[in-house]
Design an enzyme around this catalytic site. Structure first.
Site, PDB file in Angstrom:
ATOM      1  N   GLU A  87       0.823  -1.217   0.000  1.00  0.00           N
ATOM      2  CA  GLU A  87       0.000   0.000   0.000  1.00  0.00           C
ATOM      3  C   GLU A  87       0.852   1.260   0.000  1.00  0.00           C
ATOM      4  O   GLU A  87       1.853   1.343   0.703  1.00  0.00           O
ATOM      5  CB  GLU A  87      -0.915   0.001   1.227  1.00  0.00           C
ATOM      6  CG  GLU A  87      -2.264   0.615   0.941  1.00  0.00           C
ATOM      7  CD  GLU A  87      -3.053  -0.190  -0.075  1.00  0.00           C
ATOM      8  OE1 GLU A  87      -3.140   0.258  -1.248  1.00  0.00           O
ATOM      9  OE2 GLU A  87      -3.567  -1.260   0.269  1.00  0.00           O
ATOM     10  N   HIS A  88       0.420   2.240  -0.790  1.00  0.00           N
ATOM     11  CA  HIS A  88       1.126   3.512  -0.979  1.00  0.00           C
ATOM     12  C   HIS A  88       2.525   3.258  -1.546  1.00  0.00           C
ATOM     13  O   HIS A  88       3.483   3.955  -1.217  1.00  0.00           O
ATOM     14  CB  HIS A  88       1.177   4.311   0.321  1.00  0.00           C
ATOM     15  CG  HIS A  88      -0.144   4.923   0.669  1.00  0.00           C
ATOM     16  ND1 HIS A  88      -0.559   6.133   0.192  1.00  0.00           N
ATOM     17  CD2 HIS A  88      -1.165   4.463   1.443  1.00  0.00           C
ATOM     18  CE1 HIS A  88      -1.777   6.408   0.646  1.00  0.00           C
ATOM     19  NE2 HIS A  88      -2.167   5.397   1.402  1.00  0.00           N
ATOM     20  N   SER A 134     -26.403   7.885 -14.951  1.00  0.00           N
ATOM     21  CA  SER A 134     -25.967   6.860 -14.005  1.00  0.00           C
ATOM     22  C   SER A 134     -27.146   6.435 -13.159  1.00  0.00           C
ATOM     23  O   SER A 134     -27.993   7.264 -12.797  1.00  0.00           O
ATOM     24  CB  SER A 134     -24.853   7.401 -13.108  1.00  0.00           C
ATOM     25  OG  SER A 134     -24.583   6.507 -12.044  1.00  0.00           O
ATOM     26  N   GLU A 142      -6.862  10.848 -14.232  1.00  0.00           N
ATOM     27  CA  GLU A 142      -6.964  10.960 -12.767  1.00  0.00           C
ATOM     28  C   GLU A 142      -6.024  12.050 -12.243  1.00  0.00           C
ATOM     29  O   GLU A 142      -6.387  12.863 -11.400  1.00  0.00           O
ATOM     30  CB  GLU A 142      -6.637   9.623 -12.121  1.00  0.00           C
ATOM     31  CG  GLU A 142      -6.926   9.554 -10.640  1.00  0.00           C
ATOM     32  CD  GLU A 142      -8.355   9.175 -10.314  1.00  0.00           C
ATOM     33  OE1 GLU A 142      -8.922   9.763  -9.376  1.00  0.00           O
ATOM     34  OE2 GLU A 142      -8.908   8.295 -10.992  1.00  0.00           O
ATOM     35  N   ASP A 165      -4.232   1.181  -9.664  1.00  0.00           N
ATOM     36  CA  ASP A 165      -5.669   0.950  -9.741  1.00  0.00           C
ATOM     37  C   ASP A 165      -6.106   0.691 -11.175  1.00  0.00           C
ATOM     38  O   ASP A 165      -6.822  -0.269 -11.459  1.00  0.00           O
ATOM     39  CB  ASP A 165      -6.432   2.150  -9.179  1.00  0.00           C
ATOM     40  CG  ASP A 165      -6.209   2.343  -7.696  1.00  0.00           C
ATOM     41  OD1 ASP A 165      -5.563   1.474  -7.074  1.00  0.00           O
ATOM     42  OD2 ASP A 165      -6.679   3.363  -7.164  1.00  0.00           O
ATOM     43  N   SER A 188     -13.387   4.979  -9.215  1.00  0.00           N
ATOM     44  CA  SER A 188     -12.993   5.969 -10.222  1.00  0.00           C
ATOM     45  C   SER A 188     -12.180   5.316 -11.337  1.00  0.00           C
ATOM     46  O   SER A 188     -12.432   5.568 -12.528  1.00  0.00           O
ATOM     47  CB  SER A 188     -12.207   7.110  -9.577  1.00  0.00           C
ATOM     48  OG  SER A 188     -11.022   6.650  -8.972  1.00  0.00           O
ATOM     49  N   LEU A 196     -12.311   1.006  -3.223  1.00  0.00           N
ATOM     50  CA  LEU A 196     -12.201  -0.155  -4.103  1.00  0.00           C
ATOM     51  C   LEU A 196     -12.026   0.261  -5.563  1.00  0.00           C
ATOM     52  O   LEU A 196     -12.251  -0.516  -6.472  1.00  0.00           O
ATOM     53  CB  LEU A 196     -13.431  -1.056  -3.958  1.00  0.00           C
ATOM     54  CG  LEU A 196     -13.673  -1.615  -2.552  1.00  0.00           C
ATOM     55  CD1 LEU A 196     -14.926  -2.484  -2.531  1.00  0.00           C
ATOM     56  CD2 LEU A 196     -12.473  -2.407  -2.063  1.00  0.00           C
ATOM     57  N   SER A 197     -11.639   1.511  -5.770  1.00  0.00           N
ATOM     58  CA  SER A 197     -11.272   2.029  -7.090  1.00  0.00           C
ATOM     59  C   SER A 197     -12.447   2.173  -8.045  1.00  0.00           C
ATOM     60  O   SER A 197     -12.376   1.801  -9.208  1.00  0.00           O
ATOM     61  CB  SER A 197     -10.176   1.167  -7.731  1.00  0.00           C
ATOM     62  OG  SER A 197      -8.985   1.319  -7.023  1.00  0.00           O
ATOM     63  N   TYR A 212      -3.903  12.311   0.913  1.00  0.00           N
ATOM     64  CA  TYR A 212      -3.176  11.482  -0.050  1.00  0.00           C
ATOM     65  C   TYR A 212      -2.068  12.283  -0.733  1.00  0.00           C
ATOM     66  O   TYR A 212      -0.906  11.858  -0.795  1.00  0.00           O
ATOM     67  CB  TYR A 212      -4.162  10.936  -1.089  1.00  0.00           C
ATOM     68  CG  TYR A 212      -3.576   9.999  -2.103  1.00  0.00           C
ATOM     69  CD1 TYR A 212      -3.629   8.621  -1.929  1.00  0.00           C
ATOM     70  CD2 TYR A 212      -2.967  10.481  -3.257  1.00  0.00           C
ATOM     71  CE1 TYR A 212      -3.096   7.763  -2.872  1.00  0.00           C
ATOM     72  CE2 TYR A 212      -2.431   9.629  -4.202  1.00  0.00           C
ATOM     73  CZ  TYR A 212      -2.504   8.271  -4.005  1.00  0.00           C
ATOM     74  OH  TYR A 212      -1.971   7.426  -4.929  1.00  0.00           O
TER      75      TYR A 212
END
Length: 400
Positions: free
Chosen positions: A42-43, A76, A168, A180, A136, A133-134, A230
């Site tokens: 992670e990261h 949507s 992004e 991602d 985007s 959970l991504s 972030y």
């Protein structure tokens, strides 16, 4: 709840009916892009190291048909916001609405010189919103895949991953890495991806979970990545890298291992910056160990590394929080859990756990009770298969 092929068949029927209701015609094409969880690492993605994500069976559906009106119409089933916008030479981000993600993809196709036409689009995602959970990346990649398919633009899958990341970073304004988008594009059923975020070389590792399944525990604390810390963590890692480059010829923090870091860590004089770098470099080493453990079906060792990852994200990187820590704390007390950790950027969102399949119902009940007593509201608990990456599916008959 396990999502299988029959679920998607029912879903496509529902979405076709909704598309017809909105646009008064049938959709010509349909696409699906999954969300992802990161099993460990992670990261790391913006620090040039190794990550181990997998695609999940939740994701984003897109139904689309061309129109003769030279309009892009965005609808949507998850949001009331909608947009009708003429085909033009370029676009800019408009507010904070969901449709900025597909609009950004359109902008980058146009920048690349690819001709487009008006499209009627209907999106639906069964990824919990703001869960980490991504969602985007899922929207970006499914849009890029659809445009590439419909307009025969000639992009490779890797091209679409890079384009989506650029959207992004530059259109949306989030300094994310490439993990991602890569995971939702290249995911494979029952495999984890060991991805080098610097070279983009990857290996698909068999993920035989045996008697265990992947549990996803949503804290139900929304996190807005662009508004979180972030970007601050990205800057802190850059500061650590700059300090180490005084004596080391490296381009990324993950170019060195823990032993080398310990030798040169005196170059980092700020304690907070030191802690950030220590997490990144040790986490990168954990991914290497986790890949070996998973390949050997050593889920006990894999689980131990998951717990160690969470502890580091909490103590060194400062991206966890009481909600995620409460889930991890419960998991350490449950004999049916091999390992658990926060996943995603943190600041809320989700944790994951390896749970014995025959104990999942009890696990779900107990973790909900434990969390609710501590936090004051309930989490949501799911189980997921490890699924395939982005693709088209037929609106007639069986899924392709």
């Amino acid at each position: 709840m396990l999502f299988a092929t029959n679920y998607k068949i029912r879903m496509k029927d529902l979405l076709q009916k909704e598309f017809n209701k909105i646009y008064n015609k049938e959709a010509d094409n349909a696409y699906f892009s999954p969300g992802r969880v990161n099993l460990i690492g992670e990261h790391i993605d913006y620090n040039g190291g190794l990550v181990m994500p997998c695609a999940i069976t939740f994701g984003t559906y897109l139904l689309v048909s061309p129109n003769e009106d030279n309009l892009f119409r965005f609808r949507s089933l998850n949001f009331e916001d909608k947009l009708d916008i003429p085909l033009q030479k370029s676009y800019t981000k408009t507010g904070e609405s969901w449709f900025n993600y597909p609009l950004g993809i359109i902008e980058y196709f146009l920048e690349g010189g690819h001709p487009l036409q008006g499209l009627d689009m209907l999106f639906y995602g069964d990824i919990p919103i703001s869960s980490g959970l991504s969602s985007s990346a899922s929207i970006e990649v499914v849009t890029a895949f659809a445009l590439n398919d419909l307009m025969d633009s000639g992009y490779s899958k890797l091209d679409m991953v890079k384009l989506s990341k650029s959207v992004e970073n530059n259109f949306i304004g989030v300094n994310c890495g490439i993990m991602d988008q890569f995971a939702v594009a290249f995911g494979e059923k029952n495999k984890a991806l060991v991805l080098n975020c610097d070279t983009l070389d990857y290996q698909a590792v068999d993920s035989n979970l045996g008697d265990y399944i992947l549990a996803i525990i949503n804290t139900n604390k929304p996190r807005k990545l662009a508004e979180s810390k972030y970007n601050e963590r990205v800057q802190e890692c850059q500061a650590a890298l700059t300090a180490l480059q005084q004596e080391l010829d490296i381009n990324n923090l993950c170019d060195i291992d823990t032993t080398t870091f310990n030798k040169y860590s005196h170059l980092i004089t700020e304690q907070v910056i030191y802690k950030r770098a220590k997490h990144v470099i040790e986490e990168n080493d954990r991914v290497k160990l986790a890949a070996v453990a998973l390949g050997n079906n050593d889920l006990a060792e894999f689980g131990r590394l998951m717990f160690a990852s969470h502890d580091s994200l909490r103590d060194l990187y400062g991206v966890s929080g009481v909600e995620l820590d409460t889930i991890a704390a419960y998991c350490k007390t449950d004999a049916n859990v091999a390992g658990a950790r926060m996943t995603g950027a943190g600041f809320g969102g989700c944790a994951i756990a390896l749970v014995k399949e025959n104990a999942f119902d009890n696990f779900s009940k107990n973790v909900i009770e434990f969390y609710t007593n501590k936090i004051g509201y309930a989490p949501s608990v799911y189980s997921s298969l490890i699924g395939d990456g982005v693709g088209a599916f037929s609106l007639v008959g069986s899924l392709q």
